[in-house]
Design a protein around this motif. Structure first.
Motif, short mmCIF file in Angstrom:
data_model
loop_
_atom_site.label_atom_id
_atom_site.label_comp_id
_atom_site.label_asym_id
_atom_site.label_seq_id
_atom_site.Cartn_x
_atom_site.Cartn_y
_atom_site.Cartn_z
N LEU A 244 0.85 -1.18 0.00
CA LEU A 244 0.00 0.00 0.00
C LEU A 244 0.89 1.23 0.00
CD1 LEU A 244 -2.57 -1.03 2.75
CD2 LEU A 244 -2.76 -1.33 0.29
N ARG A 245 0.55 2.20 -0.84
CA ARG A 245 1.32 3.43 -0.91
C ARG A 245 0.36 4.60 -0.97
NH1 ARG A 245 5.30 0.56 -4.05
NH2 ARG A 245 7.17 0.47 -2.78
N LEU A 246 0.73 5.66 -0.27
CA LEU A 246 -0.01 6.91 -0.32
C LEU A 246 0.72 7.85 -1.25
CD1 LEU A 246 -2.34 8.64 0.72
CD2 LEU A 246 -0.84 9.38 2.58
N GLY A 247 0.02 8.37 -2.21
CA GLY A 247 0.61 9.31 -3.16
C GLY A 247 -0.31 10.49 -3.38
N PRO A 248 0.05 11.36 -4.29
CA PRO A 248 -0.76 12.55 -4.55
C PRO A 248 -2.18 12.23 -5.00
CG PRO A 248 1.10 12.42 -6.09
CD PRO A 248 1.23 11.29 -5.12
N ASP A 249 -2.37 11.07 -5.63
CA ASP A 249 -3.70 10.67 -6.10
C ASP A 249 -4.41 9.75 -5.11
OD1 ASP A 249 -3.33 12.12 -8.44
OD2 ASP A 249 -2.37 10.42 -9.45
N GLY A 250 -3.85 9.58 -3.92
CA GLY A 250 -4.47 8.72 -2.91
C GLY A 250 -3.74 7.41 -2.77
N LEU A 251 -4.49 6.40 -2.39
CA LEU A 251 -3.95 5.08 -2.09
C LEU A 251 -3.77 4.26 -3.36
CD1 LEU A 251 -3.41 2.77 0.02
CD2 LEU A 251 -5.85 2.28 -0.16
N THR A 252 -2.64 3.57 -3.45
CA THR A 252 -2.44 2.60 -4.53
C THR A 252 -2.10 1.26 -3.89
OG1 THR A 252 -0.10 3.15 -4.79
CG2 THR A 252 -1.64 4.28 -6.24
N ARG A 253 -2.57 0.20 -4.54
CA ARG A 253 -2.32 -1.17 -4.09
C ARG A 253 -1.59 -1.90 -5.21
NH1 ARG A 253 -7.43 0.19 -2.69
NH2 ARG A 253 -8.03 -0.11 -0.52
#
Length: 182
Positions: A99-108
């Motif tokens: 799980l990563r938090l980035g400028p566009d929100g959460l990515t899996r």
């Protein structure tokens, strides 16, 4: 959308990728690595296809069948099959989805084995915890989908009202109409 998610519980929806298990020729919804990739993305487990290959597909199907045999054992008050327990525990010990938090929100993101590990861990929680008492199999004879009955009074009969429930009710209505006309 290629796959259906009637249960609201991903490991049980994963079990449902083999449809109509009691039929002579059950319908296989994981017939290729691409279909497994699609399942992970459509389920919302991964944002990008993990790039499954034939070996990944074989492992996924083995896990799916292990989960089903464990659920079937629970539904029929039988001892849990040792091989299925071992497979489930093996898969559950894998790495989690990233799980990563980035400028566009959460990515899996993750591999097939990471996705299977997530499914296996949730299946362990269901089969080994209080939710085990909520396990049911759809009452429509042609359907073998399993689900958790979280309904009030625990009287849910079908995996999904919009599919199996409607089919059963429509068939009952047609039968009543046929009896009235006869």
């Amino acid at each position: 959308m290629t796959h259906a998610f009637p249960c609201g519980t991903l490991p049980l929806d994963f079990v449902g990728t083999r449809r109509a298990r009691r039929n002579v020729a059950p319908l296989e919804k994981l017939a290729s690595p691409d279909m497994l990739d699609d399942w992970f993305v459509e389920a919302g487990m991964l944002d990008l296809a993990p790039g499954a290959n034939e070996a990944d597909l074989a492992i996924a199907i083995e896990l799916r069948e292990s989960i089903y045999s464990l659920v079937a054992a629970r539904l029929n008050d039988r001892p849990l099959p040792a091989e299925a327990v071992a497979e489930l525990n093996l898969q559950a010990s894998g790495l989690p989805v990233t799980l990563r938090l980035g400028p566009d929100g959460l990515t899996r993101t993750g591999s097939v084995s990471q996705g299977l590990a997530a499914l296996a861990r949730e299946a362990v929680e269901i089969l080994g915890g209080d939710q085990e008492a909520l396990l049911r199999e759809c009452s429509r004879p042609e359907c073998t989908q399993v689900y958790l009955d979280r309904s009030r009074g625990h009287r849910r009969e079908w995996c999904a009202m919009r599919t199996c429930g409607n089919r059963v009710k429509a068939a009952a209505y047609r039968a009543r109409q046929h009896t009235v006309k006869a």
